[in-house]
Write a protein that holds these residues in place. Sequence first.
Motif, PDB file in Angstrom:
ATOM      1  N   ASN A 300      75.173 100.876  30.859  1.00 12.49           N
ATOM      2  CA  ASN A 300      73.920 101.529  31.247  1.00 12.49           C
ATOM      3  C   ASN A 300      74.058 103.044  31.347  1.00 12.49           C
ATOM      4  O   ASN A 300      73.116 103.731  31.737  1.00 12.49           O
ATOM      5  CB  ASN A 300      73.409 100.957  32.568  1.00 12.49           C
ATOM      6  N   GLY A 301      75.264 103.580  31.022  1.00 14.53           N
ATOM      7  CA  GLY A 301      75.468 105.030  31.023  1.00 14.53           C
ATOM      8  C   GLY A 301      76.273 105.573  32.172  1.00 14.53           C
ATOM      9  O   GLY A 301      76.741 106.714  32.114  1.00 14.53           O
ATOM     10  N   LEU A 302      76.438 104.810  33.247  1.00 17.85           N
ATOM     11  CA  LEU A 302      77.199 105.294  34.393  1.00 17.85           C
ATOM     12  C   LEU A 302      78.679 105.439  34.046  1.00 17.85           C
ATOM     13  O   LEU A 302      79.257 104.621  33.330  1.00 17.85           O
ATOM     14  CB  LEU A 302      77.044 104.340  35.573  1.00 17.85           C
ATOM     15  N   ASP A 303      79.295 106.486  34.595  1.00 15.11           N
ATOM     16  CA  ASP A 303      80.722 106.761  34.394  1.00 15.11           C
ATOM     17  C   ASP A 303      81.292 107.169  35.746  1.00 15.11           C
ATOM     18  O   ASP A 303      80.980 108.248  36.263  1.00 15.11           O
ATOM     19  CB  ASP A 303      80.894 107.873  33.364  1.00 15.11           C
ATOM     20  N   ILE A 304      82.128 106.299  36.322  1.00  9.54           N
ATOM     21  CA  ILE A 304      82.687 106.540  37.652  1.00  9.54           C
ATOM     22  C   ILE A 304      84.204 106.483  37.557  1.00  9.54           C
ATOM     23  O   ILE A 304      84.764 105.512  37.038  1.00  9.54           O
ATOM     24  CB  ILE A 304      82.191 105.493  38.667  1.00  9.54           C
ATOM     25  N   GLY A 305      84.875 107.521  38.046  1.00  7.60           N
ATOM     26  CA  GLY A 305      86.323 107.525  37.946  1.00  7.60           C
ATOM     27  C   GLY A 305      86.970 108.540  38.860  1.00  7.60           C
ATOM     28  O   GLY A 305      86.336 109.118  39.744  1.00  7.60           O
ATOM     29  N   THR A 306      88.255 108.778  38.624  1.00  4.88           N
ATOM     30  CA  THR A 306      89.013 109.777  39.374  1.00  4.88           C
ATOM     31  C   THR A 306      89.926 110.507  38.406  1.00  4.88           C
ATOM     32  O   THR A 306      90.307 109.971  37.360  1.00  4.88           O
ATOM     33  CB  THR A 306      89.822 109.119  40.501  1.00  4.88           C
ATOM     34  N   LEU A 324      81.511 111.393  39.047  1.00  2.00           N
ATOM     35  CA  LEU A 324      80.270 110.648  39.174  1.00  2.00           C
ATOM     36  C   LEU A 324      79.359 111.121  38.056  1.00  2.00           C
ATOM     37  O   LEU A 324      78.722 112.173  38.162  1.00  2.00           O
ATOM     38  CB  LEU A 324      79.634 110.896  40.548  1.00  2.00           C
ATOM     39  N   GLY A 325      79.331 110.368  36.952  1.00  2.00           N
ATOM     40  CA  GLY A 325      78.652 110.860  35.770  1.00  2.00           C
ATOM     41  C   GLY A 325      77.661 109.899  35.152  1.00  2.00           C
ATOM     42  O   GLY A 325      77.583 108.713  35.529  1.00  2.00           O
ATOM     43  N   TYR A 326      76.923 110.420  34.180  1.00  2.00           N
ATOM     44  CA  TYR A 326      75.959 109.605  33.440  1.00  2.00           C
ATOM     45  C   TYR A 326      75.930 110.116  31.998  1.00  2.00           C
ATOM     46  O   TYR A 326      75.986 111.324  31.746  1.00  2.00           O
ATOM     47  CB  TYR A 326      74.559 109.722  34.050  1.00  2.00           C
ATOM     48  N   HIS A 327      75.852 109.172  31.039  1.00  2.00           N
ATOM     49  CA  HIS A 327      75.886 109.493  29.623  1.00  2.00           C
ATOM     50  C   HIS A 327      74.521 109.246  28.971  1.00  2.00           C
ATOM     51  O   HIS A 327      73.884 108.224  29.220  1.00  2.00           O
ATOM     52  CB  HIS A 327      76.945 108.667  28.904  1.00  2.00           C
TER      53      HIS A 327
END
Length: 331
Positions: A300-306, A324-327
Amino acid sequence: MKIKFCLSSLFLLLMLCGPIARAQTDNSWRLSFGIDAGLAPTDAFKYTLGGDIRLEKDIDKHFAATLTTGFTHFFEKDHFDGFPQYGSPYNVIPVKAGVKYFVTNNFYLGGEAGAGLAFEQWGTSFLWSPSVGLAFKNGIDLSVKYEDYTKDKSTKSIGLRLGYGFGTRKLAPHKKTNSLEGWDLGLALNPGLVAGSSEFVMGTEVSLNRHLIDNLEATASVGYMHFFKTYPYGYYSSFTAPGTYNFTLDPAIKNVVPIKAGLRLFLGDQFYIGGEAGVGITSRVTSFVYTPSLGLRFKNGLDIGTRYDHYSSDRIPNTLTLKLGYHFKLN
């Protein structure tokens, strides 16, 4: 005594779940990542914060083997007032192996042991860590654990771990689909800490990404990182006359513009590890920077990481941040 009382109380509470046999497993491997927050019940430190990655394999319907690593920061009390022997915060990379014993369908007892690889004056320490927790079929793993880095009496903690794991189906090969083909634009917010301290940083990032093959993605990014609190780098001297020097304070760097390019390798349907390299540009110095990362990229476009940003110049602090991202798809 407080630690033992907390663990005993939680154990008795969770045992009310009853002696239900754990469901039969398929001896599968699982990969999970977790967030760890806790208290350090000593006079030198007050609380801890960290993250970890865990590889887990079912042995039978009651036992599972684990291998865990990560990063933990101990926040000091009053800048070590009364503890002159501690010249730096305790930042440690734990490397542990252990087992889980499932008493019920969800409730387990855990035990891990290994080494804590700490920075600066602290060195390497033996580490042991008992835990009690609940693991659910949806991947959520909630536990209370006690960790003792035995080299120093102050480096102990009791805390919560909130984890999420991926079973064999979610660790299937990452396939290029219509939603991932072509180019996409990513926007991200990056809050975090200066590595080795409790000082906050905040950043933003714009990235251009392209899926290359089933498990590989190329990325290029430009960002902005602000350090809320910095300390002067030091003093520099200038020669003015024979035998005369002027000493001037070298101002600290508070803002960095990183420009990087790299790759992401998908180890599962959503989980990835990545690496980027480039330059960090400031008003006073330009530095090489490299950035290892890991995270979750959802359809769905969410990108969560460290991620960890390491600068070759010692005038720019290294950082450990969340992503905390979105594509957005471009074509």
